[in-house]
Design a protein around this motif. Structure first.
Motif, mmCIF file in Angstrom:
data_model
loop_
_atom_site.group_PDB
_atom_site.id
_atom_site.type_symbol
_atom_site.label_atom_id
_atom_site.label_comp_id
_atom_site.label_asym_id
_atom_site.label_seq_id
_atom_site.Cartn_x
_atom_site.Cartn_y
_atom_site.Cartn_z
ATOM 1 N N PRO A 92 8.028 -19.037 1.242
ATOM 2 C CA PRO A 92 6.978 -18.504 2.454
ATOM 3 C C PRO A 92 6.744 -17.543 2.727
ATOM 4 O O PRO A 92 6.715 -16.704 3.222
ATOM 5 N N VAL A 93 8.449 -17.934 4.055
ATOM 6 C CA VAL A 93 8.518 -17.135 4.712
ATOM 7 C C VAL A 93 8.898 -15.660 4.198
ATOM 8 O O VAL A 93 8.257 -14.834 4.717
ATOM 9 N N SER A 94 9.600 -15.544 3.064
ATOM 10 C CA SER A 94 10.197 -14.311 2.601
ATOM 11 C C SER A 94 9.189 -13.676 1.958
ATOM 12 O O SER A 94 8.730 -12.355 2.138
ATOM 13 N N GLY A 95 8.089 -14.093 1.849
ATOM 14 C CA GLY A 95 6.674 -13.803 0.246
ATOM 15 C C GLY A 95 6.349 -12.838 2.144
ATOM 16 O O GLY A 95 5.559 -12.048 1.360
ATOM 17 N N ALA A 96 5.978 -13.434 3.227
ATOM 18 C CA ALA A 96 5.338 -13.095 4.199
ATOM 19 C C ALA A 96 6.167 -11.413 4.546
ATOM 20 O O ALA A 96 5.135 -10.893 4.736
ATOM 21 N N MET A 97 6.748 -11.602 4.466
ATOM 22 C CA MET A 97 7.768 -10.697 4.414
ATOM 23 C C MET A 97 7.604 -9.607 4.466
ATOM 24 O O MET A 97 7.652 -8.401 4.558
ATOM 25 N N GLN A 98 7.634 -9.922 2.494
ATOM 26 C CA GLN A 98 7.865 -8.625 2.050
ATOM 27 C C GLN A 98 5.966 -8.074 1.767
ATOM 28 O O GLN A 98 6.377 -7.046 1.591
ATOM 29 N N GLY A 99 5.216 -9.035 2.379
ATOM 30 C CA GLY A 99 3.951 -8.693 2.095
ATOM 31 C C GLY A 99 4.340 -7.761 3.547
ATOM 32 O O GLY A 99 3.019 -6.870 3.108
ATOM 33 N N LEU A 100 4.434 -7.833 4.801
ATOM 34 C CA LEU A 100 4.485 -6.963 5.500
ATOM 35 C C LEU A 100 5.069 -5.795 5.170
ATOM 36 O O LEU A 100 4.566 -4.432 6.065
ATOM 37 N N TRP A 101 6.165 -5.403 4.256
ATOM 38 C CA TRP A 101 5.994 -4.860 3.777
ATOM 39 C C TRP A 101 5.759 -3.655 2.595
ATOM 40 O O TRP A 101 5.536 -2.896 3.248
ATOM 41 N N ARG A 102 5.516 -4.856 1.505
ATOM 42 C CA ARG A 102 4.696 -4.100 0.476
ATOM 43 C C ARG A 102 3.448 -4.377 0.162
ATOM 44 O O ARG A 102 2.917 -4.894 0.396
ATOM 45 N N ARG A 103 3.023 -3.160 0.594
ATOM 46 C CA ARG A 103 1.677 -3.259 1.456
ATOM 47 C C ARG A 103 0.793 -2.294 0.284
ATOM 48 O O ARG A 103 -0.145 -1.574 0.745
ATOM 49 N N GLN A 104 1.098 -1.299 -0.673
ATOM 50 C CA GLN A 104 0.467 -1.064 -2.040
ATOM 51 C C GLN A 104 -0.559 -1.820 -2.782
ATOM 52 O O GLN A 104 -0.505 -2.851 -3.069
ATOM 53 N N LEU A 105 -1.633 -1.447 -3.141
ATOM 54 C CA LEU A 105 -3.335 -0.988 -3.270
ATOM 55 C C LEU A 105 -3.047 -0.967 -4.842
ATOM 56 O O LEU A 105 -2.166 0.263 -5.606
ATOM 57 N N ASP A 106 -3.718 -1.656 -6.396
ATOM 58 C CA ASP A 106 -3.260 -1.421 -7.503
ATOM 59 C C ASP A 106 -4.298 -1.419 -7.552
ATOM 60 O O ASP A 106 -4.695 -1.009 -9.188
ATOM 61 N N HIS A 107 -5.731 -1.356 -6.638
ATOM 62 C CA HIS A 107 -6.821 -1.120 -6.875
ATOM 63 C C HIS A 107 -7.619 -0.273 -6.170
ATOM 64 O O HIS A 107 -7.197 -0.543 -5.201
ATOM 65 N N TYR A 108 -8.518 0.700 -6.453
ATOM 66 C CA TYR A 108 -8.696 1.053 -5.689
ATOM 67 C C TYR A 108 -9.732 0.300 -4.503
ATOM 68 O O TYR A 108 -11.115 0.323 -5.236
ATOM 69 N N PRO A 109 -9.904 0.631 -3.397
ATOM 70 C CA PRO A 109 -10.847 -0.165 -2.943
ATOM 71 C C PRO A 109 -11.985 0.138 -2.394
ATOM 72 O O PRO A 109 -12.668 1.266 -2.556
ATOM 73 N N ASN A 110 -12.979 -1.130 -2.352
ATOM 74 C CA ASN A 110 -14.505 -0.758 -2.290
ATOM 75 C C ASN A 110 -14.555 -0.228 -0.622
ATOM 76 O O ASN A 110 -13.879 -0.235 0.371
ATOM 77 N N THR A 111 -16.070 0.061 -1.023
ATOM 78 C CA THR A 111 -16.450 1.122 0.397
ATOM 79 C C THR A 111 -16.421 0.250 1.210
ATOM 80 O O THR A 111 -15.148 1.180 2.991
ATOM 81 N N ARG A 112 -16.187 -0.869 1.734
ATOM 82 C CA ARG A 112 -16.054 -1.413 2.903
ATOM 83 C C ARG A 112 -14.277 -1.482 3.634
ATOM 84 O O ARG A 112 -13.754 -0.982 5.050
ATOM 85 N N PRO A 113 -13.214 -1.798 2.926
ATOM 86 C CA PRO A 113 -11.578 -2.015 3.179
ATOM 87 C C PRO A 113 -11.400 -0.416 3.454
ATOM 88 O O PRO A 113 -10.860 -0.131 4.239
ATOM 89 N N ARG A 114 -12.102 0.290 2.580
ATOM 90 C CA ARG A 114 -11.269 1.775 2.194
ATOM 91 C C ARG A 114 -11.747 2.551 4.099
ATOM 92 O O ARG A 114 -11.047 3.156 4.431
ATOM 93 N N MET A 115 -12.739 2.369 4.198
ATOM 94 C CA MET A 115 -13.684 2.624 5.683
ATOM 95 C C MET A 115 -12.907 1.809 7.247
ATOM 96 O O MET A 115 -12.302 2.633 7.487
#
Length: 253
Positions: free
Chosen positions: A1-24
């Motif tokens: 879980p720790v390594s997964g959290a660390m990867q989440g802090l580095w790998r921050r790419q989105l595979d889908h174009y975000p909706n308006t609220r997160p995009r803003m």
């Protein structure tokens, strides 16, 4: 879980174009980061007489520090190719943390004018890299029809940054007369925004960035292209897709 959290802090790419609220939200973080970066770089001007007196500089020496800092920042922008390797969001998020530490703890404890000059140039170098990544993120999260407005907000960075310097320094110089305190305040602000960026800022995956998006209605199309699907099989009744006033109006005009 720790390594997964660390990867989440580095790998921050989105595979889908975000909706308006997160995009803003992403755009707001980028603009806020730009403002803080200029705030950090301009804060020296608010206390320059005290800095000159502290280190016994001549005025020309101080001006040369500013010139070198800007020049190093310009060369730093040439290293923006790191954005493709490390990620634009990572450069902004962790770059803010680096500049925040340099401004909050490095410059206030500089032991000589040479040390001050080196640290100031280091801040300029990192900011030069970040200030190339931020407009790139604005471009990624803005369809062509809204990109001018988004870039307009981005250009508020240097203006609001100067305004923040004036407001903060004018209200804190009396209770905090030491010039180092102004750098500490600016550095802490950068660290705070850096933490926000580390937690929430994301970027588009390269295959999404490569797609041309004119308006939000193109979202499904670019995601299909990014997944390698055959677009012509997804577009039924193609004439209905293009017979819109905003498409054919310019041709008639």
């Amino acid at each position: 879980p720790v390594s997964g959290a660390m990867q989440g802090l580095w790998r921050r790419q989105l595979d889908h174009y975000p909706n308006t609220r997160p995009r803003m939200t992403y755009l707001a973080i980028v603009v806020l980061a730009t403002i803080v970066l200029y705030y950090e770089f301009y804060i020296a001007g608010a206390v320059s007489p005290s800095i000159i007196a502290q280190y016994g500089m001549t005025f020309n020496y101080y001006v040369y520090i500013i010139v070198v800092g800007n020049a190093v920042g310009a060369f730093g922008s040439l290293a923006a190719g790191l954005a493709d390797r490390w990620g634009r969001a990572n450069l902004v998020a962790y770059g803010l943390l680096v500049t925040g530490v340099l401004v909050a703890f490095g410059i206030p404890n500089a032991s000589s004018k040479l040390a001050y000059a080196i640290l100031f140039a280091a801040v300029g170098l990192v900011e030069g890299v970040i200030l190339v990544a931020t407009p790139a993120l604005v471009r990624d999260f803005s369809p062509q029809l809204g990109r001018a407005s988004a870039m307009g907000f981005w250009t508020l960075g240097p203006v609001i940054g100067s305004l923040v310097v004036a407001i903060v320094s004018s209200n804190t110089l009396s209770p905090l007369p030491a010039w180092q305190d102004q750098f500490t305040i600016a550095g802490i602000a950068a660290i705070a925004v850096g933490v926000i960026a580390v937690v929430w800022l994301r970027e588009l995956a390269p295959q999404l960035r490569d797609q041309l998006m004119v308006s939000m209605r193109d979202r499904a199309l670019i995601e299909a292209r990014a997944r390698g699907l055959e677009v012509k099989d997804l577009l039924h009744r193609p004439w209905r897709q293009v017979l819109h006033l905003d498409v054919i109006g310019s041709a008639f005009a």
